[in-house]
Design a protein around this motif. Sequence first.
Motif, PDB file in Angstrom:
ATOM      1  N   UNK A   1     -54.117  40.613  63.325  1.00  0.00           N
ATOM      2  CA  UNK A   1     -53.334  41.818  63.570  1.00  0.00           C
ATOM      3  C   UNK A   1     -53.450  42.767  62.383  1.00  0.00           C
ATOM      4  N   UNK A   2     -54.192  43.839  62.572  1.00  0.00           N
ATOM      5  CA  UNK A   2     -54.347  44.850  61.524  1.00  0.00           C
ATOM      6  C   UNK A   2     -53.715  46.144  62.020  1.00  0.00           C
ATOM      7  N   UNK A   3     -52.765  46.641  61.269  1.00  0.00           N
ATOM      8  CA  UNK A   3     -52.098  47.872  61.656  1.00  0.00           C
ATOM      9  C   UNK A   3     -53.019  49.054  61.349  1.00  0.00           C
ATOM     10  N   UNK A   4     -53.380  49.776  62.363  1.00  0.00           N
ATOM     11  CA  UNK A   4     -54.287  50.910  62.197  1.00  0.00           C
ATOM     12  C   UNK A   4     -53.454  52.156  61.874  1.00  0.00           C
ATOM     13  N   UNK A   5     -53.151  52.297  60.592  1.00  0.00           N
ATOM     14  CA  UNK A   5     -52.260  53.373  60.196  1.00  0.00           C
ATOM     15  C   UNK A   5     -52.889  54.750  60.417  1.00  0.00           C
ATOM     16  N   UNK A   6     -54.188  54.862  60.270  1.00  0.00           N
ATOM     17  CA  UNK A   6     -54.801  56.177  60.453  1.00  0.00           C
ATOM     18  C   UNK A   6     -54.676  56.641  61.896  1.00  0.00           C
TER      19      UNK A   6
END
Length: 487
Positions: free
Chosen positions: A185-190
């Motif tokens: 789970x990687x939060x795609x902040x962009x």
Amino acid sequence: MGLIIRGATVRGTTCDVRVDGDRITDVARTVARQSGDEEIDAGGGALIPGLHDHHIHLRAWAASTESVFVGPSVLSGEPDLGAALREAGTGPDGWVRAVGYHESVAGSLDRDILDGLAPDRPVRVQHRSGILWMLNSPALELVGAEDDLSAGIERSADGRASGRLWRMDDWLADRLARSSQTGDRVVRRSDWFRSAVVALSRIAAARGVTGWTDATPHRDETETALLFEASASGSIRQRLHLMQPLDAEPEDQIGGRPGPVKVLLDDMTLPTLEWLSGVVSDAHRRQRAVAVHCVTTSQLTLAVSAFECCAGQPPAQTESERESDRIEHGAVIPDGFLPLIADQGLTVVTQPNFVYERGDDYLSEVEGGELQDLWRARSLIAAGVPLAAGTDAPFGSPDPWLAVRSSIRRQTRSGSTLNGRELLEWSSALGLWLGDALSPAVPREVSPGQRGDLVLLGTILPEALDGQDPVDVRVTVIKGEVAFAAD
């Protein structure tokens, strides 16, 4: 193909206005229609230049949309605060993010108090000043604050992290990004930031805002590129002007140059006069303006002294190519500073909305003799100081019409008057929002040759500002295209 707005009230006269591409091309009693033109019936409503918000923080504003507001206008006491934190949803990082806090809600917060209110989830609460984050124990553990010796991490007498982080936004953002990258789970902040800012653009257009100057002090290159990309593609409809570091490339859309160099001052870590003068001098050599954050007398003293040390730079023949230097906020300006600011040609970018939003706290906390120095307006203009305004969103309400009304009434939420001698006539109050990014204190007009950024109201001025109801924005035009239509 052009745009014709028919039957609008412009400076008290009913007329038609034509926009072709990026510019107003005709203002007359009747404008001839050409093949393919789009027409809007103004119905006698006021047509004014689009509003430019000269001081906002897009990153923080976007983040506030996934936060719970815990300010004094909605909460009172620890029970209210605890209920708000426990009932709040979590953001994509799994945290509870709260904003707008002031000590008048439940006093000074630290990890122990927050643990008692909301112990089961990581919680971070931002002070409404924007300079302080307050974290509970689960949050401190996730970001590794206990083992980090950074100066901004406040510690109690026994050396334990208190949960209070001063001016640690970049550090906290980096630690949050690391803690979010667990498993698959990687939060795609962009991606989140892009979609959030696009939504804010729609909200702002509905309020008649056609331009933004973003004053975020530590925006990284990725975020800057993302904003330019969204602006170029039309996803962000507003004209975009970014304050940028001294070494920024000349990529700004407006004028083909970066915006002012933002200098953030803090009373706890004030730099030397030599350092700040060096920053101003270096910026001037590169034909860059400097915008200095000043909310206290100490900060204003240092800023004015630094600009005075650099008087005469750059050479006169290039002065017209550079924006004016700026005092951001100017929350406290004693009488003696008025001629100094005027003589140096500094533009003050103020936030009149804080008179309404925070005025009651000022009246209870600030000594009587100093109240006259708060959030000046009329006296600055009388002294010859160029004056413009921004909302400081999300630290202030993003609605510029609230600020316009605050300028002409000087009333707090409770109806008390704060520094009434600083109130403005409605035309001057509105004018604080009509300058463009490069000349914020010079109001634009609805006339041929001006930019095709317009706002059509459902009534005429000043009647639109008389009541308490939201101002009726019917149509917003940006760069000659309809960006918002109420129907």
